[in-house]
Design a protein around this motif. Sequence first.
Motif, PDB file in Angstrom:
ATOM      1  N   GLN B 276       0.827  -1.212   0.000  1.00  0.00           N
ATOM      2  CA  GLN B 276       0.000   0.000   0.000  1.00  0.00           C
ATOM      3  C   GLN B 276       0.861   1.262   0.000  1.00  0.00           C
ATOM      4  O   GLN B 276       0.360   2.365  -0.214  1.00  0.00           O
ATOM      5  N   ASN B 277       2.168   1.113   0.241  1.00  0.00           N
ATOM      6  CA  ASN B 277       3.053   2.279   0.166  1.00  0.00           C
ATOM      7  C   ASN B 277       3.166   2.754  -1.273  1.00  0.00           C
ATOM      8  O   ASN B 277       3.253   1.943  -2.195  1.00  0.00           O
ATOM      9  N   LEU B 278       3.231   4.078  -1.417  1.00  0.00           N
ATOM     10  CA  LEU B 278       3.255   4.683  -2.753  1.00  0.00           C
ATOM     11  C   LEU B 278       4.346   4.108  -3.651  1.00  0.00           C
ATOM     12  O   LEU B 278       4.133   3.880  -4.830  1.00  0.00           O
ATOM     13  N   ASP B 279       5.530   3.862  -3.108  1.00  0.00           N
ATOM     14  CA  ASP B 279       6.642   3.485  -3.983  1.00  0.00           C
ATOM     15  C   ASP B 279       6.854   1.972  -4.094  1.00  0.00           C
ATOM     16  O   ASP B 279       7.863   1.537  -4.623  1.00  0.00           O
ATOM     17  N   PHE B 280       5.900   1.198  -3.600  1.00  0.00           N
ATOM     18  CA  PHE B 280       6.086  -0.261  -3.579  1.00  0.00           C
ATOM     19  C   PHE B 280       6.344  -0.824  -4.979  1.00  0.00           C
ATOM     20  O   PHE B 280       7.201  -1.685  -5.171  1.00  0.00           O
ATOM     21  N   ALA B 281       5.579  -0.359  -5.960  1.00  0.00           N
ATOM     22  CA  ALA B 281       5.718  -0.903  -7.317  1.00  0.00           C
ATOM     23  C   ALA B 281       6.507   0.038  -8.216  1.00  0.00           C
ATOM     24  O   ALA B 281       6.357   0.033  -9.435  1.00  0.00           O
ATOM     25  N   CYS B 282       7.359   0.848  -7.575  1.00  0.00           N
ATOM     26  CA  CYS B 282       8.197   1.777  -8.330  1.00  0.00           C
ATOM     27  C   CYS B 282       9.471   1.037  -8.739  1.00  0.00           C
ATOM     28  O   CYS B 282      10.124   0.415  -7.902  1.00  0.00           O
ATOM     29  N   VAL B 283       9.817   1.079 -10.007  1.00  0.00           N
ATOM     30  CA  VAL B 283      10.987   0.333 -10.478  1.00  0.00           C
ATOM     31  C   VAL B 283      12.150   1.285 -10.790  1.00  0.00           C
ATOM     32  O   VAL B 283      11.997   2.503 -10.710  1.00  0.00           O
ATOM     33  N   GLY B 284      13.277   0.690 -11.126  1.00  0.00           N
ATOM     34  CA  GLY B 284      14.516   1.457 -11.330  1.00  0.00           C
ATOM     35  C   GLY B 284      14.374   2.669 -12.227  1.00  0.00           C
ATOM     36  O   GLY B 284      14.953   3.712 -11.970  1.00  0.00           O
TER      37      GLY B 284
END
Lengths: 255, 345
Positions: B276-284
């Motif tokens: 649920q954190n904003l950057d969880f699915a943030c990639v390189g």
Amino acid sequence: MKPKLAMFSFTSCEGCQLQILNLEDELLSILNAVEIVNFREAIDEKAQDYDIAFVEGSITTPEEIEEVKDIRSKAKLVVAIGACACLGGVNAMKNFFPLDFVRNEVYKEKASCFPTLPVQRVGDVIKVDYEMHGCPITKKEFLHVTKSLLLGIPLKQIHYSICTECKTAGNVCLFDKGETCIGAITRGGCDAICPTFGDGCEGCRGFVDEPNFEGMIQVLADRGLTKPEIKNKFTYFNGLDVIETINDKIEEFVK
Amino acid sequence: MKIYFLPKDKVKLLVESVLDEFQVFGAKAKEMKFEFGKIDTAAELRLDYNTTILPPVKTFFPNDEKILEFKPNGQTTSVHENSKKVLFGVHPCDIHAIEMMDNIFSTPPEDKHYLERRKDSIIIGINCNTPCSDKILCYDKGTYKADSGFDLMFWDNGESYLVEVVTSLGNFLASKFSYFFNFFTEYSGDFHEFKSEYHKRQDFVFEKKLTRKISELPEAMRQSYESELWHEVGAKCLSCGSCNIVCPTCYCFDVKDVVDIDLAGGHRCRNWDSCQNLDFACVGSGENFREKSSQRNRHRVFKKEVYLPQNKGYSGCVGCGRCNTACIAGISLIDIYNNVFSEEV
Ligand code: SF4
Ligand code: SF4
Ligand code: SF4
Ligand code: SF4
Ligand code: SF4
């Protein structure tokens, strides 16, 4: 040659510098790797040459604007430290009142001798390379940031909330005790120290990116907080972030 | 399988003896709630708890776990911990969760850190006489009872417990402390009857929360992918991560390196993460595959009720209700599932 590290203080209580001094055990090891050239709380003389500048406090006078610009022009890296520098912090409450009123309250008949400005974050005046949040900063983050800068490891802002740390610590949530807390939308990094010791988070580390203000207002209103109480929660440390929008949002979401 | 009879007034003595030989983990009071943690005295251990803030499985998957040490010369050492532990008094939903995590962490590439901690551990289950709260789904999911995943199981029998011993580890423990157990019965028939009476009493006090059968959920979920529902949930959600951290089946973690103060060696540790954190699915590259709260909420529920059933054949939610209790915004899987059911045509 060891990198030169400097500490500067603007409008603040200098509590963040004290946190650094409190690193008794680690300070000696840090001194093996760096040279500290400017540190009002610890050394007297002022240097004009440094690589990394840690800047504490918010910017509230015309002189401070000039000084902080000067620091930027000399330092390779500038790190804003603490709620005052990163958010405006408690000082930002000033901006909720007319400037003349504030000045007369504080300096009385000498008011005209003290030019003053609305509170600004360090990042509003100069480019900042990293923001180390908290009132005060944590020793752990100071060490992490210093080590990373020395090793050239890129720094990443924390994205998870205080709740994530609070739940990880296994705490009983303050909402279960009939109290309130804004840890859900506050940036983590302090190991949820306030809820761990039984106090609601007041948001001193600033909000997470893209905070859900509406949802948070709703939660607080559902627990019976009045409009002024909700406003106080949001403006205690984060006045500058919400000054323009908070009244409208509260009006919209609190019936 | 063996069944023993244990008078309740002997439990404390038993716990004391187990404490002499093993590290014991169990439920203990924490303000007006319970936490699952290391037990130091027999008096601390509570078998009458409702639920614990964090689940028992975290004993094998602690936060901030050191997994690797590195030296200035580039030498690295994998770090494992494998002390013998007894988890004393684990509820059926949490037993299901441990079984699921065993499966997840032993699926190649194996997670040695979890498996080493788990390996020699003895799990003593205890059945729930009554529902622990009104926020649970264990009765809908059938996870209010467990047939496996434990070494011993305690069944409440009024003034005593019947202790069901099912594994060799369970036998080892029971025979080691046989002094406390009076042999109950050799006839499995009696125990079967006892069990069915016990479950009948449960049927009386447990209730289903869902309007339809749990087996229909994955398909109903799939149909809901584009539903307005996720936007409504997303608007309420504060992305605080509490629901993930308290969940006994959330296994995502983040890894970070901590350099020693001398800037030479250091260690690598892992910390619990939350989708649920904003950057969880943030990639390189900086791209974020789930930048909206509605997408993240949908993902959490789909992960549990669609993707895991599809890939593993089991649901990723044991219905313990911890997420529903933890959510200060009042988001509840019970409401979400029932809304999904009512929307489906
Ligand atoms: S006490 Fe505050 S920080 Fe902790 S879980 Fe509750 S709302 Fe979150
Ligand atoms: S819990 Fe909240 S108010 Fe307390 S130190 Fe952390 S961020 Fe600041
Ligand atoms: S969710 Fe069900 S099985 Fe789990 S503790 Fe509560 S009553 Fe027991
Ligand atoms: S999703 Fe919620 S109810 Fe299901 S296992 Fe996790 S915490 Fe328990
Ligand atoms: S606990 Fe509730 S508000 Fe927090 S992330 Fe989970 S669903 Fe959102």
